[in-house]
Enzyme design. Structure first.
Site, PDB file in Angstrom:
ATOM      1  N   CYS A   4      -5.716   4.847  -0.066  1.00 22.55           N
ATOM      2  CA  CYS A   4      -5.035   4.390  -1.283  1.00 22.55           C
ATOM      3  C   CYS A   4      -5.138   2.882  -1.538  1.00 22.55           C
ATOM      4  CB  CYS A   4      -3.567   4.808  -1.249  1.00 22.55           C
ATOM      5  SG  CYS A   4      -3.280   6.474  -0.624  1.00 22.55           S
ATOM      6  N   ARG A  33      -6.521  10.229  11.814  1.00 22.61           N
ATOM      7  CA  ARG A  33      -5.107  10.302  12.178  1.00 22.61           C
ATOM      8  C   ARG A  33      -5.007  10.758  13.631  1.00 22.61           C
ATOM      9  NH1 ARG A  33      -2.960  12.890   6.424  1.00 22.61           N
ATOM     10  NH2 ARG A  33      -3.748  11.152   5.182  1.00 22.61           N
ATOM     11  N   ASP A  53     -10.089  12.389  -2.318  1.00 26.05           N
ATOM     12  CA  ASP A  53      -9.017  11.453  -2.643  1.00 26.05           C
ATOM     13  C   ASP A  53      -9.192  10.912  -4.058  1.00 26.05           C
ATOM     14  OD1 ASP A  53      -6.714  10.428  -1.673  1.00 26.05           O
ATOM     15  OD2 ASP A  53      -7.622   8.965  -0.326  1.00 26.05           O
ATOM     16  N   HIS A  55      -6.989   8.694  -7.382  1.00 20.98           N
ATOM     17  CA  HIS A  55      -5.791   8.002  -7.847  1.00 20.98           C
ATOM     18  C   HIS A  55      -5.904   7.723  -9.335  1.00 20.98           C
ATOM     19  CE1 HIS A  55      -5.999   7.050  -3.490  1.00 20.98           C
ATOM     20  NE2 HIS A  55      -4.715   7.347  -3.584  1.00 20.98           N
ATOM     21  N   LYS A 135       6.811  14.842  -6.184  1.00 20.07           N
ATOM     22  CA  LYS A 135       5.467  15.386  -6.028  1.00 20.07           C
ATOM     23  C   LYS A 135       5.453  16.882  -6.269  1.00 20.07           C
ATOM     24  CE  LYS A 135       5.943  16.012  -1.004  1.00 20.07           C
ATOM     25  NZ  LYS A 135       5.282  15.869   0.300  1.00 20.07           N
ATOM     26  N   HIS A 181      -1.243   9.995  -6.883  1.00 23.11           N
ATOM     27  CA  HIS A 181      -2.152  10.408  -5.820  1.00 23.11           C
ATOM     28  C   HIS A 181      -2.520  11.867  -6.078  1.00 23.11           C
ATOM     29  CE1 HIS A 181      -0.898   7.000  -3.095  1.00 23.11           C
ATOM     30  NE2 HIS A 181       0.164   7.081  -3.888  1.00 23.11           N
TER      31      HIS A 181
END
Length: 313
Positions: A4, A33, A53, A55, A135, A181
């Site tokens: 992001c 991660r 991903d 945005h 969300k 997002h």
């Protein structure tokens, strides 16, 4: 762990006007991660994976339209892969959060309106939102009823403020944009895992790595089998030829276990007539067809993204 901030830095490369918004950027970005070793699970949970991903940077009055467009895209893409059963959660403001009551209420209502306009049933997960915004989470249901978290749409009031993002509003004032997002597949690796489980490896023709395999009943028909395969490959079909010195029953079983959609058996009769004997991976005999008929049917299934067609010789 996430990409992001990089899109935010691209946004901040220059000053934007309210006329520039919405701005939409997407990437296939690899993230890492440190999952505990006991939590790792095949393709479903890994330490390094790739996200689709994206945005969206927009004004508050654009939230509903942008969320609606994302939901249309989600349904189109997941539907293409054969997923039409979802569990949808609208997650609202948690106890600890950032942002004003006014913007939280407006954002939550915008998400609710987008879901209702799309005609989607959903559950409200009270307090289940992220600290930075409400969300929508979408869990797809596979063939045996298991649910997997994939698509998500999240509104973010936190990062734009922390990174001092701005746009010039219509009245000349500097305002902070809303950040959306968006991921449809989520982890590409996990989505592939879910897809394999959903179809038990029996992929639709358009998804199958090998769409047809040509099987000569003996080595005397190897050249003809190879010519059939070459014709299909030239038509854009993913075809192979099994020229092993094995009995035809063995070959049929082997490629049935590989879950190849169509098995094309050739022998003396097929060679003389310029045809193939067609079987599907479920063991159904579809009869003897011309090479052109088989090629046309496979092309139609591939282009229409369907798994079955009426075969015509």
């Amino acid at each position: 762990p996430m990409n992001c901030p990089f899109h935010i830095l691209i946004y901040k490369d220059k000053l934007h006007s309210y006329r520039d918004l919405p701005i939409r950027w997407a990437e296939l970005g690899t993230v890492y991660r440190h999952e505990m070793s006991g939590a790792l699970h095949g393709l479903m949970r890994v330490r390094g994976f790739t996200q689709d991903d994206a945005h969206v940077f927009c004004r508050p009055d654009q939230i509903e339209a942008e969320i609606g467009a994302v939901l249309v895209l989600v349904r189109k893409i997941l539907g293409t892969f054969g997923f039409d059963q979802y569990e949808i959660n609208l997650s609202t403001r948690p106890e600890h959060s950032v942002g004003s009551d006014e913007i939280w209420d407006a954002a939550t209502q915008a998400l609710r309106n987008a879901l209702e306009r799309a005609g989607l049933e959903y559950q409200v997960d009270a307090g289940g939102g992220a600290f930075y915004g409400p969300k929508i989470d979408l869990k797809i249901q596979d063939a045996i009823g298991r649910k997997w978290q994939c698509s998500t749409v999240q509104l973010d009031f936190n990062l734009p403020e922390r990174f001092a993002m701005e746009y010039v509003a219509e009245d000349g004032a500097r305002k902070v944009p809303i950040m959306v997002h968006r991921a449809i597949f989520g982890s590409i690796e996990r989505f592939f895992g879910v897809l394999i489980e959903h179809y038990e490896g029996k992929f639709p023709v358009w998804l199958a790595p090998v769409q047809a395999v040509v099987l000569p009943i003996s080595e005397h028909y190897s050249e003809y089998a190879k010519s059939v395969s070459d014709i299909l490959v030239k038509r854009g079909i993913r075809a192979e030829t099994d020229l092993r010195n094995e009995k035809i029953g063995y070959k049929i079983r082997a490629h049935t276990l590989r879950r190849v959609p169509y098995l094309l058996v050739v022998g003396e009769r097929e060679k003389e007539a310029g045809t193939v004997a067609v079987r599907d991976r479920n063991g159904q005999d579809l009869g003897t067809l011309t090479i052109d008929a088989v090629g046309t049917a496979l092309q139609k299934m591939d282009q229409a993204r369907v798994n079955t067609l009426e075969w015509q010789g």
